[in-house]
Design a protein around this motif. Structure first.
Motif, PDB file in Angstrom:
ATOM      1  N   ALA A 218       0.839  -1.210   0.000  1.00  0.00           N
ATOM      2  CA  ALA A 218       0.000   0.000   0.000  1.00  0.00           C
ATOM      3  C   ALA A 218       0.872   1.257   0.000  1.00  0.00           C
ATOM      4  CB  ALA A 218      -0.880  -0.002   1.250  1.00  0.00           C
ATOM      5  N   PRO A 219       0.319   2.351  -0.531  1.00  0.00           N
ATOM      6  CA  PRO A 219       1.052   3.616  -0.426  1.00  0.00           C
ATOM      7  C   PRO A 219       1.047   4.079   1.024  1.00  0.00           C
ATOM      8  CG  PRO A 219      -1.152   3.993  -1.329  1.00  0.00           C
ATOM      9  CD  PRO A 219      -0.986   2.509  -1.200  1.00  0.00           C
ATOM     10  N   MET A 220       2.195   4.471   1.552  1.00  0.00           N
ATOM     11  CA  MET A 220       2.240   4.997   2.924  1.00  0.00           C
ATOM     12  C   MET A 220       3.231   6.155   2.978  1.00  0.00           C
ATOM     13  SD  MET A 220       1.939   1.651   5.379  1.00  0.00           S
ATOM     14  CE  MET A 220       2.961   0.563   4.411  1.00  0.00           C
ATOM     15  N   ALA A 221       2.685   7.337   3.252  1.00  0.00           N
ATOM     16  CA  ALA A 221       3.526   8.532   3.340  1.00  0.00           C
ATOM     17  C   ALA A 221       4.532   8.345   4.466  1.00  0.00           C
ATOM     18  CB  ALA A 221       2.646   9.751   3.601  1.00  0.00           C
TER      19      ALA A 221
ATOM     20  N   PHE B 278       2.244   9.187  -1.498  1.00  0.00           N
ATOM     21  CA  PHE B 278       1.504  10.107  -2.384  1.00  0.00           C
ATOM     22  C   PHE B 278       2.300  11.395  -2.593  1.00  0.00           C
ATOM     23  CE2 PHE B 278      -1.612  12.076   1.009  1.00  0.00           C
ATOM     24  CZ  PHE B 278      -0.547  12.356   1.838  1.00  0.00           C
TER      25      PHE B 278
ATOM     26  N   GLN C  13       1.456   7.290  -6.807  1.00  0.00           N
ATOM     27  CA  GLN C  13       0.194   7.909  -6.377  1.00  0.00           C
ATOM     28  C   GLN C  13       0.336   9.427  -6.320  1.00  0.00           C
ATOM     29  OE1 GLN C  13      -1.553   7.850  -2.299  1.00  0.00           O
ATOM     30  NE2 GLN C  13      -3.123   6.561  -3.228  1.00  0.00           N
TER      31      GLN C  13
ATOM     32  N   ASN D 252      -5.316   9.541  -5.472  1.00  0.00           N
ATOM     33  CA  ASN D 252      -5.705   9.314  -4.072  1.00  0.00           C
ATOM     34  C   ASN D 252      -7.080   9.918  -3.825  1.00  0.00           C
ATOM     35  OD1 ASN D 252      -6.098  10.115  -1.238  1.00  0.00           O
ATOM     36  ND2 ASN D 252      -4.097   9.215  -0.913  1.00  0.00           N
TER      37      ASN D 252
ATOM     38  N   LYS E  22      -7.420   4.949  -5.677  1.00  0.00           N
ATOM     39  CA  LYS E  22      -7.527   4.256  -4.389  1.00  0.00           C
ATOM     40  C   LYS E  22      -8.550   5.021  -3.568  1.00  0.00           C
ATOM     41  CE  LYS E  22      -4.795   2.645  -0.430  1.00  0.00           C
ATOM     42  NZ  LYS E  22      -4.962   3.689   0.594  1.00  0.00           N
TER      43      LYS E  22
ATOM     44  N   HIS F 220      -9.925   0.727   0.128  1.00  0.00           N
ATOM     45  CA  HIS F 220      -9.698   0.641   1.573  1.00  0.00           C
ATOM     46  C   HIS F 220     -11.092   0.677   2.197  1.00  0.00           C
ATOM     47  CE1 HIS F 220      -7.998   2.580   5.514  1.00  0.00           C
ATOM     48  NE2 HIS F 220      -8.504   1.383   5.696  1.00  0.00           N
TER      49      HIS F 220
ATOM     50  N   TYR G 106      -8.407   5.287  10.808  1.00  0.00           N
ATOM     51  CA  TYR G 106      -7.766   3.974  10.744  1.00  0.00           C
ATOM     52  C   TYR G 106      -8.315   3.051  11.828  1.00  0.00           C
ATOM     53  CZ  TYR G 106      -4.599   5.982   7.428  1.00  0.00           C
ATOM     54  OH  TYR G 106      -4.077   6.568   6.309  1.00  0.00           O
TER      55      TYR G 106
ATOM     56  N   ASN H 236      -8.321  -3.862   0.402  1.00  0.00           N
ATOM     57  CA  ASN H 236      -7.389  -3.294   1.385  1.00  0.00           C
ATOM     58  C   ASN H 236      -8.105  -3.008   2.707  1.00  0.00           C
ATOM     59  OD1 ASN H 236      -6.146  -0.020   2.002  1.00  0.00           O
ATOM     60  ND2 ASN H 236      -4.963  -1.861   2.405  1.00  0.00           N
ATOM     61  N   GLY H 237      -7.375  -3.311   3.784  1.00  0.00           N
ATOM     62  CA  GLY H 237      -7.869  -2.981   5.124  1.00  0.00           C
ATOM     63  C   GLY H 237      -7.893  -4.179   6.033  1.00  0.00           C
ATOM     64  N   ASP H 238      -7.121  -4.059   7.149  1.00  0.00           N
ATOM     65  CA  ASP H 238      -7.153  -5.075   8.210  1.00  0.00           C
ATOM     66  C   ASP H 238      -6.526  -6.408   7.860  1.00  0.00           C
ATOM     67  OD1 ASP H 238      -8.330  -3.285   9.837  1.00  0.00           O
ATOM     68  OD2 ASP H 238     -10.330  -4.181   9.811  1.00  0.00           O
TER      69      ASP H 238
ATOM     70  N   GLY I 140      -0.858  -2.647   4.117  1.00  0.00           N
ATOM     71  CA  GLY I 140      -0.245  -1.402   4.584  1.00  0.00           C
ATOM     72  C   GLY I 140       0.514  -1.595   5.872  1.00  0.00           C
ATOM     73  N   ARG I 141      -0.175  -1.374   7.011  1.00  0.00           N
ATOM     74  CA  ARG I 141       0.524  -1.314   8.295  1.00  0.00           C
ATOM     75  C   ARG I 141       1.275  -2.591   8.643  1.00  0.00           C
ATOM     76  NH1 ARG I 141      -4.707   0.878  11.109  1.00  0.00           N
ATOM     77  NH2 ARG I 141      -5.478  -0.456   9.433  1.00  0.00           N
TER      78      ARG I 141
HETATM   79  C1  LIG Z   1       1.766   5.769   7.885  1.00  0.00           C
HETATM   80  C2  LIG Z   1       0.685   5.636   6.834  1.00  0.00           C
HETATM   81  C3  LIG Z   1       0.733   6.431   5.697  1.00  0.00           C
HETATM   82  C4  LIG Z   1      -0.248   6.307   4.710  1.00  0.00           C
HETATM   83  N1  LIG Z   1      -0.140   7.051   3.565  1.00  0.00           N
HETATM   84  C5  LIG Z   1      -1.025   6.846   2.534  1.00  0.00           C
HETATM   85  C6  LIG Z   1      -0.853   7.494   1.285  1.00  0.00           C
HETATM   86  O1  LIG Z   1       0.096   8.259   1.052  1.00  0.00           O
HETATM   87  N2  LIG Z   1      -1.791   7.242   0.308  1.00  0.00           N
HETATM   88  C7  LIG Z   1      -2.845   6.383   0.520  1.00  0.00           C
HETATM   89  O2  LIG Z   1      -3.650   6.173  -0.401  1.00  0.00           O
HETATM   90  N3  LIG Z   1      -3.011   5.752   1.696  1.00  0.00           N
HETATM   91  C8  LIG Z   1      -2.122   5.950   2.679  1.00  0.00           C
HETATM   92  N4  LIG Z   1      -2.257   5.231   3.845  1.00  0.00           N
HETATM   93  C9  LIG Z   1      -3.322   4.216   3.960  1.00  0.00           C
HETATM   94  C10 LIG Z   1      -2.827   2.835   3.535  1.00  0.00           C
HETATM   95  O3  LIG Z   1      -2.429   2.835   2.191  1.00  0.00           O
HETATM   96  C11 LIG Z   1      -3.924   1.779   3.729  1.00  0.00           C
HETATM   97  O4  LIG Z   1      -5.010   2.115   2.909  1.00  0.00           O
HETATM   98  C12 LIG Z   1      -4.409   1.675   5.172  1.00  0.00           C
HETATM   99  O5  LIG Z   1      -3.320   1.679   6.076  1.00  0.00           O
HETATM  100  C13 LIG Z   1      -5.260   0.413   5.383  1.00  0.00           C
HETATM  101  O6  LIG Z   1      -4.529  -0.757   5.098  1.00  0.00           O
HETATM  102  P1  LIG Z   1      -3.890  -1.674   6.275  1.00  0.00           P
HETATM  103  O7  LIG Z   1      -5.011  -2.076   7.197  1.00  0.00           O
HETATM  104  O8  LIG Z   1      -3.280  -2.819   5.552  1.00  0.00           O
HETATM  105  O9  LIG Z   1      -2.886  -0.804   6.985  1.00  0.00           O
HETATM  106  C14 LIG Z   1      -1.318   5.380   4.874  1.00  0.00           C
HETATM  107  C15 LIG Z   1      -1.362   4.595   6.036  1.00  0.00           C
HETATM  108  C16 LIG Z   1      -0.389   4.708   6.995  1.00  0.00           C
HETATM  109  C17 LIG Z   1      -0.470   3.836   8.224  1.00  0.00           C
END
Ligand SMILES: Cc1cc2nc3c(=O)[nH]c(=O)nc-3n(C[C@H](O)[C@H](O)[C@H](O)COP(=O)(O)O)c2cc1C
Length: 308
Positions: free
Chosen positions: A16-19, A42, A66, A92, A133, A162, A170, A193-195, A217-218
Motif C-alpha cells: 500500500a502507499p504509505m507517506a 503520495f 500515487q 488518491n 484508491k 480501503h 484507521y 485493502n484494510g485489516d 499497509g501497516r
Molecule cells: C503511515 C501511513 C501512511 C499512509 N499514507 C497513505 C498514502 O500516502 N496514500 C494512501 O492512499 N493511503 C495511505 N495510507 C493508507 C494505507 O495505504 C492503507 O489504505 C491503510 O493503512 C489500510 O490498510 P492496512 O489495514 O493494511 O494498513 C497510509 C497509512 C499509513 C499507516
C-alpha cells in the motif's frame, strides 16, 4: 496507448502507499520479499514540480505512483510529467489527513463524484494506465464506493478499495462486504485493502470478496517479510514463524544501504521503521532511545549492524 491494463505481476500481494514509509528503499525491499507491485508515497501535484521528489527507479518497475490534489488541470499536468517514468498513475481519493482534506483533495473528493469523473477522464487521455484508491465514503450514511467504482470502471485499469469510511480514519473494522459488491459490479481488477494482520487474512479476503489482489499497509510497515510468508501460505497452506529480531535488523541494514544508494535517507522515517521493526522484542525501548540519539548516518548503520 493500446494496452492500458494493470501490469502483469508475479504475486497477488501489493504494498500500500504509505507517506513517510514507502520510499524507493522500502519498496525495493518489499518487492524482493514478494510484493507483486508497490505504490509510492503520495505526491502532491505541486511537489512533483520539484525534481528531487519523484523517486521511482527503473530497477523496481513496474511500480504505481500515487498523486493527490484537487485541481483537475494540475492533476493532469502532474500525471503528464510522469508518463514514461512509472507504470500506473493512481489518484488518491481516500486520505483522511485534515491538511489533505482541507485542500479539497484525498477523501474530500468522495463528496464530488462528478469532479472525480472529470479528473479521471482527463487523466485517462494520457499514454499511461490510471487507477484510483478509494475509501467507502464520508461516513456510513454516505457510502459512495459502488458509484465511484462504476466511474473508475470507465477510465481506470484497477481500483484499490480501503474498506473504511473517512470518518473511521484507521480505527474500527474494515467492511470487506463492499469490496465484494464492487468486484461483482466492475470489470477492472479490484484490489482489496484494510485489516490484513495475519497471513490467513490474505486468503480470507480473497475468499470472501473475490478481489483480484490484496493490498497490505501497516502490517508490511512493521514486517516486510510478511509478503514472503503470505505468498508461502497461499501456495502451501503452511504458516511460517515470524523472522527473528536479528533478521529484521539485517533488513534495516539493507534499508539503510538502499537509502544511501538512492539518496533518500530521512532520519524520522528511519526512526519510525526502527520502532515498528523492534516492537515487542526484549530491550526494544532502550534501543529506541539509543537509536534516536544517533545523528550521523554512518554511526546509525554501525549500530544497527551490531544488532544483527
Ligand atoms: C503511515 C501511513 C501512511 C499512509 N499514507 C497513505 C498514502 O500516502 N496514500 C494512501 O492512499 N493511503 C495511505 N495510507 C493508507 C494505507 O495505504 C492503507 O489504505 C491503510 O493503512 C489500510 O490498510 P492496512 O489495514 O493494511 O494498513 C497510509 C497509512 C499509513 C499507516
Amino acid at each position: 496507448m493500446k494496452n492500458k491494463k494493470f501490469p502483469r505481476i508475479k504475486s497477488k500481494l501489493i504494498l500500500a502507499p504509505m507517506a513517510g514509509v514507502t520510499n524507493v528503499a522500502f519498496r525495493i525491499l518489499c518487492k524482493k520479499l514478494g510484493a507483486g507491485i508497490c505504490y509510492t508515497e503520495f505526491f502532491h501535484t505541486d511537489a512533483l514540480k520539484k525534481s528531487d521528489v519523484f523517486d521511482v527507479v527503473n530497477d523496481e518497475r513496474p511500480v504505481v505512483t500515487q498523486i493527490f490534489g484537487n485541481d483537475e488541470n494540475k492533476l493532469f499536468e502532474a500525471a503528464k510529467s510522469l508518463v514514461g517514468k512509472t507504470d500506473v498513475i493512481d489518484l488518491n481519493i481516500g486520505c483522511p489527513a485534515p491538511k489533505v482534506i482541507g485542500l479539497g483533495s484525498g477523501a474530500a473528493l468522495l463528496k464530488d463524484l462528478d469532479k472525480v469523473e472529470s479528473i479521471l477522464k482527463k487523466m485517462n487521455t494520457l499514454n499511461v494506465p490510471i487507477s484510483c484508491k478509494i475509501r467507502l465514503g464520508i461516513n456510513e450514511k454516505k457510502i459512495v464506493a459502488l458509484e465511484l467504482a462504476k466511474i473508475a470502471d470507465k477510465y481506470c485499469c484497477a481500483i484499490a478499495v480501503h474498506a473504511r469510511t473517512l470518518e473511521q480514519g484507521y480505527s474500527g473494522k474494515a467492511d470487506w462486504s463492499y469490496i465484494r459488491k464492487i468486484k461483482e459490479n466492475v470489470s477492472i481488477p479490484v484490489i482489496g485493502n484494510g485489516d490484513i494482520n495475519k497471513v490467513e487474512d490474505v486468503k480470507k479476503m480473497f475468499d470472501e470478496t473475490g478481489c483480484d489482489y490484496v493490498m497490505i499497509g501497516r502490517r508490511a510497515m512493521k514486517d516486510p517479510f510478511f509478503f514472503r510468508r503470505a505468498n508461502h501460505y497461499l501456495k502451501t497452506g503452511e504458516v511460517l514463524p515470524e523472522e527473528s529480531f536479528e533478521e529484521k535488523m539485517e533488513l534495516l541494514v539493507e534499508y539503510l544501504q538502499l537509502c544511501k544508494k538512492y539518496n533518500c535517507f530521512e532520519p524520522n522515517n528511519f526512526k519510525l521503521l526502527f520502532i515498528q521493526f523492534s516492537r515487542g522484542y526484549r530491550n526494544s525501548s532502550k534501543l529506541r532511545v539509543e537509536i534516536s540519539r544517533i545523528k550521523k548516518f554512518d554511526e546509525l548503520l554501525l549500530k544497527v549492524r551490531e544488532l544483527c
